[in-house]
Design an enzyme around this catalytic site. Structure first.
Site, short mmCIF file in Angstrom:
data_model
loop_
_atom_site.label_atom_id
_atom_site.label_comp_id
_atom_site.label_asym_id
_atom_site.label_seq_id
_atom_site.Cartn_x
_atom_site.Cartn_y
_atom_site.Cartn_z
CE LYS A 1 -2.10 -1.02 4.00
NZ LYS A 1 -1.14 -2.15 4.17
NE ARG B 1 -3.66 -1.21 10.36
CZ ARG B 1 -2.65 -0.74 9.70
NH1 ARG B 1 -2.69 0.45 9.54
NH2 ARG B 1 -1.60 -1.58 9.88
NE ARG C 1 7.93 -2.57 6.02
CZ ARG C 1 6.52 -2.48 6.27
NH1 ARG C 1 5.71 -1.78 5.40
NH2 ARG C 1 6.12 -2.68 7.44
NE ARG D 1 7.31 -0.44 10.46
CZ ARG D 1 6.08 -0.53 9.83
NH1 ARG D 1 5.96 0.21 8.70
NH2 ARG D 1 5.07 -0.86 10.27
NE ARG E 1 2.47 -5.02 11.39
CZ ARG E 1 3.79 -4.85 10.61
NH1 ARG E 1 4.84 -5.44 10.42
NH2 ARG E 1 3.59 -3.90 9.85
P1 ADP Z 1 2.67 -1.59 3.25
O1 ADP Z 1 2.58 -0.22 3.04
O2 ADP Z 1 1.15 -2.26 2.74
O3 ADP Z 1 2.89 -2.25 4.46
P2 ADP Z 1 4.95 -1.70 1.80
O4 ADP Z 1 4.53 -0.54 0.32
O5 ADP Z 1 5.99 -0.98 3.03
O6 ADP Z 1 3.35 -2.28 2.34
O7 ADP Z 1 5.77 -3.00 1.14
C1 ADP Z 1 6.21 -3.95 2.03
C2 ADP Z 1 7.63 -4.51 1.49
O8 ADP Z 1 7.56 -4.95 0.28
C3 ADP Z 1 8.45 -3.45 1.39
O9 ADP Z 1 9.88 -3.72 1.53
C4 ADP Z 1 8.42 -3.10 -0.30
O10 ADP Z 1 9.58 -2.62 -0.91
C5 ADP Z 1 7.91 -4.46 -0.89
N1 ADP Z 1 7.26 -4.45 -2.02
C6 ADP Z 1 5.91 -3.47 -2.11
N2 ADP Z 1 5.27 -3.96 -3.30
C7 ADP Z 1 5.97 -5.04 -3.75
C8 ADP Z 1 5.62 -5.70 -4.96
N3 ADP Z 1 4.81 -5.53 -5.88
N4 ADP Z 1 6.53 -6.66 -5.39
C9 ADP Z 1 7.87 -7.09 -4.42
N5 ADP Z 1 7.97 -6.43 -3.33
C10 ADP Z 1 7.06 -5.28 -2.98
P1 AMP Z 2 1.44 0.31 9.30
O1 AMP Z 2 2.84 1.25 9.22
O2 AMP Z 2 0.41 0.61 8.57
O3 AMP Z 2 1.90 -1.01 9.08
O4 AMP Z 2 1.04 0.35 10.94
C1 AMP Z 2 2.00 0.16 11.89
C2 AMP Z 2 1.14 0.08 13.27
O5 AMP Z 2 0.55 1.23 13.55
C3 AMP Z 2 -0.02 -1.08 13.04
O6 AMP Z 2 0.61 -2.31 13.54
C4 AMP Z 2 -0.80 -0.45 14.23
O7 AMP Z 2 -0.45 -0.63 15.52
C5 AMP Z 2 -0.56 1.05 14.01
N1 AMP Z 2 -1.97 1.73 13.21
C6 AMP Z 2 -1.61 2.21 12.04
N2 AMP Z 2 -2.69 2.68 11.56
C7 AMP Z 2 -3.63 2.28 12.32
C8 AMP Z 2 -5.08 2.35 12.35
N3 AMP Z 2 -5.82 2.96 11.35
N4 AMP Z 2 -5.83 1.94 13.43
C9 AMP Z 2 -5.25 1.48 14.38
N5 AMP Z 2 -3.99 1.12 14.65
C10 AMP Z 2 -3.02 1.56 13.56
#
Ligand code: ADP
Ligand code: AMP
Length: 213
Positions: free
Chosen positions: A13, A85, A124, A157, A168
């Protein structure tokens, strides 16, 4: 345009939201990024949110909703990444927008399996300074451990450790997945196969936004 990006953690995302927001001039609102910033600055919100985030649990709705109310722009379009969420958050968002005569245009579902999520999140890397996101295999930085954009140090992270990742994903299944039906009933949902490459997902996303299906 108001878009919601829905999907499990690690579904891509943030990666797509960053691209799209630049291309379309939309504000990218990531509640995860905002919360991490609050934790880093040890604000009252950060102090309250920290433990939930470390455990891989959701931060209480009331905290998230006041945060959203503070940052949501009234004039420009935006992408919500990681919010709502829970059903309660989705209903509150609907009410908030309605008050200003607005509504969500589309909800994009980033569909991936748990194994893809674990593979992506365990590889990541995140910049400790600017938050730019990389992946050890799929999107490595030019120089190991260093952010291409700002030269900051890349870190894993705390919640991207396998045990917390699986927690998660469970939290997503239990509390966030019900939003799929919520938005399907409102005829807003567009589902994307998010296991494809970054470029392929981007293409599908652009088509979905254009066509509405
Ligand atoms: P989210 O925001 O949904 O938690 P991220 O955009 O941070 O996900 O992506 C999670 C990990 O996967 C990152 O390390 C990113 O570089 C990688 N990634 C994102 N999209 C793709 C894809 N289409 N194919 C492979 N790796 C991806
Ligand atoms: P994310 O970066 O989106 O994976 O979010 C990291 C963490 O932030 C999650 O595991 C939750 O603990 C908190 N968080 C982010 N967005 C929300 C939301 N909309 N509602 C509740 N917790 C959230």
């Amino acid at each position: 345009m108001i878009l919601v990006f829905l999907g499990p953690p690690g579904s891509g995302k943030g990666t797509q939201a960053k691209n799209l927001s630049k291309e379309f001039g939309l504000l990218h609102i990531s509640t995860g990024d905002l919360l991490r910033d609050a934790v880093k600055r040890a604000t009252p919100l950060g102090l309250k949110a920290k433990e939930y985030m470390e455990r891989g649990e959701l931060v209480p709705d009331s905290l998230i909703l006041s945060l959203i109310e503070e940052v949501m722009p009234l004039e420009s379009g935006f992408i919500l990444d990681g919010f709502p969420r829970t059903i309660a958050q989705a209903i509150a968002l609907e009410d908030m927008l309605k008050k200003h005569g607005k509504e969500i245009d589309k909800v994009i579902l980033f569909d991936v399996s748990e194994e893809v999520v674990v593979d992506r999140l365990s590889g990541r890397l995140t910049c400790s300074q600017c938050g730019e996101v990389y992946h050890k295999k799929y999107n490595p930085p030019k120089q190991e451990g260093i952010c291409d954009v700002c030269g900051g140090k890349l870190i894993q992270r705390e919640d991207d450790k396998e045990e917390v990742i699986r927690k998660r994903f469970r939290v997503y299944q239990e509390q966030t997945r019900p939003l799929i039906d919520f938005y399907r009933e409102r005829d807003k949902l567009i589902s994307l196969n998010a296991t494809l490459s970054v470029e392929e997902v981007k293409e599908k996303l652009l088509e979905a936004i254009k066509d509405g299906n």
